[in-house]
Design an enzyme around this catalytic site. Structure first.
Site, PDB file in Angstrom:
ATOM      1  N   GLU A   1      56.036  -8.276  57.185  1.00 24.81           N
ATOM      2  CA  GLU A   1      56.479  -6.975  57.703  1.00 24.81           C
ATOM      3  C   GLU A   1      56.857  -7.173  59.163  1.00 24.81           C
ATOM      4  O   GLU A   1      56.068  -7.726  59.940  1.00 24.81           O
ATOM      5  CB  GLU A   1      55.367  -5.925  57.598  1.00 24.81           C
ATOM      6  CG  GLU A   1      55.838  -4.566  58.128  1.00 24.81           C
ATOM      7  CD  GLU A   1      54.739  -3.531  58.196  1.00 24.81           C
ATOM      8  OE1 GLU A   1      54.332  -3.019  57.139  1.00 24.81           O
ATOM      9  OE2 GLU A   1      54.265  -3.228  59.316  1.00 24.81           O
TER      10      GLU A   1
ATOM     11  N   TYR B   1      59.955   1.710  59.814  1.00 20.37           N
ATOM     12  CA  TYR B   1      60.835   2.785  60.278  1.00 20.37           C
ATOM     13  C   TYR B   1      60.011   3.709  61.176  1.00 20.37           C
ATOM     14  O   TYR B   1      58.865   4.018  60.857  1.00 20.37           O
ATOM     15  CB  TYR B   1      61.367   3.582  59.078  1.00 20.37           C
ATOM     16  CG  TYR B   1      62.562   4.419  59.428  1.00 20.37           C
ATOM     17  CD1 TYR B   1      63.842   3.993  59.095  1.00 20.37           C
ATOM     18  CD2 TYR B   1      62.429   5.627  60.117  1.00 20.37           C
ATOM     19  CE1 TYR B   1      64.961   4.744  59.429  1.00 20.37           C
ATOM     20  CE2 TYR B   1      63.532   6.374  60.456  1.00 20.37           C
ATOM     21  CZ  TYR B   1      64.792   5.937  60.110  1.00 20.37           C
ATOM     22  OH  TYR B   1      65.893   6.683  60.448  1.00 20.37           O
TER      23      TYR B   1
ATOM     24  N   ASP C   1      53.884   8.249  59.790  1.00 20.27           N
ATOM     25  CA  ASP C   1      52.822   8.769  60.645  1.00 20.27           C
ATOM     26  C   ASP C   1      53.293  10.075  61.268  1.00 20.27           C
ATOM     27  O   ASP C   1      54.491  10.323  61.363  1.00 20.27           O
ATOM     28  CB  ASP C   1      52.523   7.754  61.756  1.00 20.27           C
ATOM     29  CG  ASP C   1      51.854   6.506  61.191  1.00 20.27           C
ATOM     30  OD1 ASP C   1      50.991   6.652  60.314  1.00 20.27           O
ATOM     31  OD2 ASP C   1      52.211   5.400  61.632  1.00 20.27           O
TER      32      ASP C   1
ATOM     33  N   TYR D   1      45.559   2.500  50.201  1.00 19.07           N
ATOM     34  CA  TYR D   1      44.566   2.406  51.286  1.00 19.07           C
ATOM     35  C   TYR D   1      43.194   1.990  50.741  1.00 19.07           C
ATOM     36  O   TYR D   1      42.428   2.838  50.270  1.00 19.07           O
ATOM     37  CB  TYR D   1      44.464   3.764  52.015  1.00 19.07           C
ATOM     38  CG  TYR D   1      45.795   4.156  52.600  1.00 19.07           C
ATOM     39  CD1 TYR D   1      46.126   3.828  53.902  1.00 19.07           C
ATOM     40  CD2 TYR D   1      46.753   4.798  51.813  1.00 19.07           C
ATOM     41  CE1 TYR D   1      47.376   4.127  54.423  1.00 19.07           C
ATOM     42  CE2 TYR D   1      48.012   5.098  52.325  1.00 19.07           C
ATOM     43  CZ  TYR D   1      48.306   4.759  53.621  1.00 19.07           C
ATOM     44  OH  TYR D   1      49.550   5.049  54.131  1.00 19.07           O
TER      45      TYR D   1
ATOM     46  N   HIS E   1      42.956   6.786  52.709  1.00 22.52           N
ATOM     47  CA  HIS E   1      43.806   7.339  53.767  1.00 22.52           C
ATOM     48  C   HIS E   1      42.979   8.338  54.581  1.00 22.52           C
ATOM     49  O   HIS E   1      42.192   9.102  54.016  1.00 22.52           O
ATOM     50  CB  HIS E   1      45.030   8.037  53.160  1.00 22.52           C
ATOM     51  CG  HIS E   1      45.990   8.528  54.193  1.00 22.52           C
ATOM     52  ND1 HIS E   1      46.039   9.845  54.589  1.00 22.52           N
ATOM     53  CD2 HIS E   1      46.901   7.873  54.946  1.00 22.52           C
ATOM     54  CE1 HIS E   1      46.966   9.979  55.528  1.00 22.52           C
ATOM     55  NE2 HIS E   1      47.513   8.793  55.758  1.00 22.52           N
TER      56      HIS E   1
ATOM     57  N   GLN F   1      47.266  -1.082  52.968  1.00 16.65           N
ATOM     58  CA  GLN F   1      46.961  -1.063  54.407  1.00 16.65           C
ATOM     59  C   GLN F   1      46.135  -2.317  54.711  1.00 16.65           C
ATOM     60  O   GLN F   1      45.476  -2.869  53.822  1.00 16.65           O
ATOM     61  CB  GLN F   1      46.147   0.209  54.717  1.00 16.65           C
ATOM     62  CG  GLN F   1      45.738   0.376  56.158  1.00 16.65           C
ATOM     63  CD  GLN F   1      46.944   0.395  57.090  1.00 16.65           C
ATOM     64  OE1 GLN F   1      47.508  -0.655  57.386  1.00 16.65           O
ATOM     65  NE2 GLN F   1      47.323   1.578  57.556  1.00 16.65           N
TER      66      GLN F   1
HETATM   67  P1  FAD Z   1      51.240   9.967  51.115  1.00 14.08           P
HETATM   68  O1  FAD Z   1      51.172   9.116  49.908  1.00 14.08           O
HETATM   69  O2  FAD Z   1      52.187  11.123  51.101  1.00 14.08           O
HETATM   70  O3  FAD Z   1      49.774  10.486  51.436  1.00 14.08           O
HETATM   71  C1  FAD Z   1      49.488  11.167  52.641  1.00 14.08           C
HETATM   72  C2  FAD Z   1      48.177  11.927  52.502  1.00 14.08           C
HETATM   73  O4  FAD Z   1      48.353  13.023  51.596  1.00 14.08           O
HETATM   74  C3  FAD Z   1      47.049  11.097  51.909  1.00 14.08           C
HETATM   75  O5  FAD Z   1      45.849  11.544  52.484  1.00 14.08           O
HETATM   76  C4  FAD Z   1      47.088  11.434  50.427  1.00 14.08           C
HETATM   77  O6  FAD Z   1      45.841  11.231  49.796  1.00 14.08           O
HETATM   78  C5  FAD Z   1      47.488  12.911  50.481  1.00 14.08           C
HETATM   79  N1  FAD Z   1      48.261  13.371  49.327  1.00 14.08           N
HETATM   80  C6  FAD Z   1      49.203  12.710  48.646  1.00 14.08           C
HETATM   81  N2  FAD Z   1      49.736  13.498  47.691  1.00 14.08           N
HETATM   82  C7  FAD Z   1      49.125  14.702  47.804  1.00 14.08           C
HETATM   83  C8  FAD Z   1      49.247  15.939  47.123  1.00 14.08           C
HETATM   84  N3  FAD Z   1      50.106  16.093  46.103  1.00 14.08           N
HETATM   85  N4  FAD Z   1      48.447  16.989  47.503  1.00 14.08           N
HETATM   86  C9  FAD Z   1      47.565  16.850  48.541  1.00 14.08           C
HETATM   87  N5  FAD Z   1      47.404  15.677  49.216  1.00 14.08           N
HETATM   88  C10 FAD Z   1      48.183  14.627  48.857  1.00 14.08           C
HETATM   89  N6  FAD Z   1      54.402   4.674  58.877  1.00 14.08           N
HETATM   90  C11 FAD Z   1      55.592   4.810  59.505  1.00 14.08           C
HETATM   91  O7  FAD Z   1      55.781   5.774  60.260  1.00 14.08           O
HETATM   92  N7  FAD Z   1      56.591   3.889  59.338  1.00 14.08           N
HETATM   93  C12 FAD Z   1      56.435   2.802  58.530  1.00 14.08           C
HETATM   94  O8  FAD Z   1      57.360   1.988  58.417  1.00 14.08           O
HETATM   95  C13 FAD Z   1      55.195   2.630  57.834  1.00 14.08           C
HETATM   96  N8  FAD Z   1      54.976   1.591  57.005  1.00 14.08           N
HETATM   97  C14 FAD Z   1      53.774   1.458  56.352  1.00 14.08           C
HETATM   98  C15 FAD Z   1      53.561   0.362  55.491  1.00 14.08           C
HETATM   99  C16 FAD Z   1      52.334   0.213  54.840  1.00 14.08           C
HETATM  100  C17 FAD Z   1      52.129  -0.979  53.932  1.00 14.08           C
HETATM  101  C18 FAD Z   1      51.304   1.167  55.029  1.00 14.08           C
HETATM  102  C19 FAD Z   1      49.990   1.007  54.340  1.00 14.08           C
HETATM  103  C20 FAD Z   1      51.511   2.248  55.875  1.00 14.08           C
HETATM  104  C21 FAD Z   1      52.733   2.415  56.544  1.00 14.08           C
HETATM  105  N9  FAD Z   1      52.977   3.487  57.396  1.00 14.08           N
HETATM  106  C22 FAD Z   1      54.187   3.614  58.045  1.00 14.08           C
HETATM  107  C23 FAD Z   1      51.921   4.457  57.673  1.00 14.08           C
HETATM  108  C24 FAD Z   1      52.006   5.659  56.739  1.00 14.08           C
HETATM  109  O9  FAD Z   1      53.201   6.355  56.954  1.00 14.08           O
HETATM  110  C25 FAD Z   1      50.825   6.558  57.069  1.00 14.08           C
HETATM  111  O10 FAD Z   1      49.629   5.936  56.663  1.00 14.08           O
HETATM  112  C26 FAD Z   1      50.914   7.972  56.540  1.00 14.08           C
HETATM  113  O11 FAD Z   1      49.901   8.728  57.195  1.00 14.08           O
HETATM  114  C27 FAD Z   1      50.718   8.113  55.031  1.00 14.08           C
HETATM  115  O12 FAD Z   1      51.776   7.616  54.329  1.00 14.08           O
HETATM  116  P2  FAD Z   1      51.759   7.570  52.715  1.00 14.08           P
HETATM  117  O13 FAD Z   1      53.100   7.144  52.271  1.00 14.08           O
HETATM  118  O14 FAD Z   1      50.601   6.814  52.226  1.00 14.08           O
HETATM  119  O15 FAD Z   1      51.584   9.137  52.422  1.00 14.08           O
END
Ligand code: FAD
Length: 316
Positions: A18, A50, A125, A177, A181, A208
């Site tokens: 990455e 991103y 984030d 995670y 998360h 993560q």
């Molecule tokens: P989601 O899967 O949408 O989950 C977010 C939260 O909502 C979680 O607590 C989940 O349990 C909860 N949730 C999910 N669905 C629902 C629902 N239907 N109802 C209620 N709650 C729900 N960030 C960046 O800004 N840029 C990047 O390039 C980037 N790359 C990453 C790469 C990796 C490998 C990882 C692990 C993280 C990365 N992140 C990045 C960080 C990530 O964007 C953050 O951790 C963010 O807070 C959560 O992203 P997610 O896609 O897991 O979110």
């Protein structure tokens, strides 16, 4: 090649990387200097993060202007440049923040036309300076919704009905995670939401960062128990400085085992600290390889030296 095919077809353990775009105003050459020495390890793919713009308010001549400032633009351009230079598949990360569904669709079409067929779909984030994630008007709230949108495009379903619309062919990765998360009420809920991302069409998961083999193993076992069958690639951060003992838990909501903390705290010089941290990471990777992971995804975070040291110790 689709990441899922690289995973399924790989006979030996592979590594993937990455990388992070350089700050605005910096040269892409700096990124090439990070990647150049790592090509000896034949990365199966390179993913590019991103970053959501930070919104600042500036006063000019008595008028307040809302100005989105993107510190690290260039994700898609970097993907195209890296593929062109190294002939390595790239995976742009794609976030929800700052995009309406319609803008997402157009950006996906750009990737499709560029021949980029891998996407890592994350919510993103909260924007710098904001405590919670605020979805865009007409945008998605959860990563699962983005996965669903991409999956529909893979079936030729666009936001508006189009006659004889051509399907895209994206391979989709999502985040998992092992230590939950930080916004999830508990690990079970978080796992159920992860399963939903897979049901919406995700082909694989990257975790993560984590620092305990047992944490990863338990996560994979729990995922399999509830029927998540896609590959789960471990995300590995080679830890190498004392500052990271507090910055990694703070920024990534993860914990560091006592064995690692004591080894680094016991070191007397920065060189010894680095040796202790990378040595620990190497041991963790060896446990993962023995466990049978298909590959190891290394977080370079824009600097390749710790990654290079780790990979030399593991594979040279
Ligand atoms: P989601 O899967 O949408 O989950 C977010 C939260 O909502 C979680 O607590 C989940 O349990 C909860 N949730 C999910 N669905 C629902 C629902 N239907 N109802 C209620 N709650 C729900 N960030 C960046 O800004 N840029 C990047 O390039 C980037 N790359 C990453 C790469 C990796 C490998 C990882 C692990 C993280 C990365 N992140 C990045 C960080 C990530 O964007 C953050 O951790 C963010 O807070 C959560 O992203 P997610 O896609 O897991 O979110």
């Amino acid at each position: 090649m689709h990441v899922i095919d690289a995973i399924n077809q790989s006979k030996d353990i592979f590594i993937s990387l990455e990388i992070t775009p350089p700050n605005k105003g910096q040269s892409i050459e700096e990124l090439f200097q990070v990647i150049d020495p790592l090509t000896e390890f034949n990365p199966a793919f390179i993913s590019v993060t991103y970053h959501q713009p930070q919104v600042v308010y500036e006063e000019r001549d008595g008028v307040i202007y809302r100005i989105p400032k993107r510190k690290k633009p260039g994700t898609v351009g970097i993907c195209a440049a890296v593929t062109n230079r190294y002939k390595i598949d790239t995976v742009p990360h794609f976030i929800l923040g700052g995009f309406s569904k319609f803008e997402t669709e157009d950006a996906l079409i750009d990737l499709h036309f560029l021949g980029i067929e891998n996407i890592f779909a994350v919510r993103g984030d909260p924007a710098p300076g904001e405590k919670t994630f605020i979805p865009e008007k007409d945008g998605h709230r959860y990563a699962s919704e983005l996965v669903q949108q991409i999956n529909k495009m893979n079936k030729g379903e666009y936001l508006e009905p189009l006659e004889s619309a051509k399907p895209t062919n994206f391979c989709i990765g999502v985040a998992g995670y092992p230590e939950k998360h930080y916004e999830s009420p508990n690990a079970q809920k978080d796992m159920a939401f992860l399963k939903n991302k897979v049901e919406q069409g995700a082909h694989y998961i990257i975790t993560q960062m984590f620092f305990s083999f047992q944490v990863y193993k338990t996560f994979v076992e729990k995922a399999r128990e509830i029927g998540i069958e896609v590959p789960i690639l471990p995300g590995i951060k080679p830890i190498s400085t004392m500052g990271q003992l507090s910055s990694l838990p703070r920024d990534f909501h993860i914990s560091l085992p006592s064995e690692l903390v004591e080894a680094m705290e016991g070191a007397k010089t920065p060189t010894e600290v680095r040796k202790a941290g990378i040595g620990y990471t190497k041991k963790l990777c060896e446990e993962l390889i023995d466990y049978g992971v298909p590959g190891i995804h290394v977080y370079t975070m824009g600097k390749g030296t710790a990654t290079q040291e780790l990979l030399i110790q593991l594979f040279r």
